[in-house]
Write an enzyme that holds these catalytic residues in place. Structure first.
Site, PDB file in Angstrom:
ATOM      1  N   TYR A 137      37.940 -31.913 -12.603  1.00 42.94           N
ATOM      2  CA  TYR A 137      37.057 -33.074 -12.649  1.00 42.94           C
ATOM      3  C   TYR A 137      36.154 -32.968 -13.865  1.00 42.94           C
ATOM      4  O   TYR A 137      35.285 -32.100 -13.934  1.00 42.94           O
ATOM      5  CB  TYR A 137      36.241 -33.138 -11.360  1.00 42.94           C
ATOM      6  N   LYS A 179      40.715 -35.583 -12.883  1.00 41.88           N
ATOM      7  CA  LYS A 179      39.907 -36.753 -12.558  1.00 41.88           C
ATOM      8  C   LYS A 179      39.024 -36.987 -13.765  1.00 41.88           C
ATOM      9  O   LYS A 179      38.114 -36.216 -14.053  1.00 41.88           O
ATOM     10  CB  LYS A 179      39.071 -36.538 -11.295  1.00 41.88           C
TER      11      LYS A 179
END
Length: 298
Positions: free
Chosen positions: A142, A170
């Site tokens: 992420y 992400k």
């Protein structure tokens, strides 16, 4: 429900699920089970991220995270991928949370760039590798520099892609050209981490979205993804433009605040937020109502 397709290891559409709380401020497990079923069965999510930022992970205990994850796995794990947020600014603690997530039945791990301490690229690279080495679960990295204070450079992501367990990103760094380069040079599956970036990222080879507004816009977003996949660019753009008010409006303040407010407006209350989050103001609620209406979701 894990996927064997490295191109879409967790499906195409995931929602970073909020954590319901009771009136007393405790994690509401029955409400979490109901919300998870709604997100999968009615909003057509392929997967859920549990204990991410929108799940108020910074203010839930390790024990609460484990109980919540186990309940969601039991509720929808037979028909959706369940990804557990385990990233912290402490590598050892992140490894412990990864082990806990595996025991609870998670299909994957969401690991955010270490925040606050702002380590150099070499430190971030080792952080992710240590966590990936310690678990058999696939890892979604992420990258969200606006929250962590550090950017995960493209060279670092390209190097991380060589690790067998690191399968996805992400992406919330807001640099389309940099993301396009990593997509071109690796086989990492890219998921937009900012709702409004879903179509731009799809255009350069991304897989899908880990969304926030998808608590309400999931079904329509799935139609967008389907239109793009079958090559109907005009329809994908039409849906994207329709949803853009809620894709952007959900972030007028911290996303969890307006998601919980929006769920309540739509007759699906999930309780309050924990400090330092606060309730939506009347001004924010007024804008949210309009955003939902403009997106055709009122």
């Amino acid at each position: 429900m894990s996927s064997t397709d490295r191109g879409r290891p967790f499906g195409r559409l995931l929602t970073a699920m909020v954590t319901p709380f009771t009136v007393a401020g405790e994690v509401d497990i029955p409400a979490a089970r109901e919300l998870a079923a709604y997100l999968v069965d009615e909003q057509h999510n392929d997967g859920l991220v549990i204990s991410g930022t929108t799940g108020e992970a910074p203010t839930t205990s390790d024990g609460e995270k484990a109980e919540l994850l186990a309940a969601v796995v039991d509720a929808v794990g037979d028909r959706a991928s369940i990804v557990a947020g385990v990233g912290t600014f402490d590598t050892v603690h992140s490894v412990q949370l990864a082990e806990q997530a595996a025991k609870a039945g998670a299909d994957g791990l969401l690991v955010v760039t270490p925040y606050y301490s702002r380590p150099p690229q070499a430190g971030m690279l080792r952080h992710f590798r240590v966590i990936a080495d310690a678990s058999s679960l696939p890892v979604m990295v992420y990258d969200i520099p606006g929250r962590t204070g550090v950017r995960l450079e493209s060279e670092t992501l390209i190097e991380l892609a060589g690790h067998e367990q690191v399968v996805a990103v992400k992406d919330a760094r807001g640099d389309l050209a940099a993301s396009a380069r990593v997509l071109a040079e690796t086989d990492l599956a890219y998921y937009a981490g900012d709702d409004a970036m879903v179509l731009p990222l799809l255009s350069v080879g991304a897989t899908g979205l880990v969304g926030t507004s998808t608590h309400f816009s999931g079904a329509a977003t799935k139609q967008l993804l389907d239109a793009h996949e079958r090559g109907d660019a005009a329809e994908a753009l039409r849906i994207y433009r329709q949803l853009l008010p809620i894709y952007t409006g959900i972030f007028r303040t911290q996303g969890v605040i307006l998601v919980k407010a929006g769920l309540a407006l739509r007759g699906r209350p999930v309780g309050s937020v924990r400090l330092p989050m606060v309730e939506a103001t009347e001004h924010e609620l007024s804008h949210l109502r309009q955003d939902l209406a403009d997106a055709g979701l009122a």
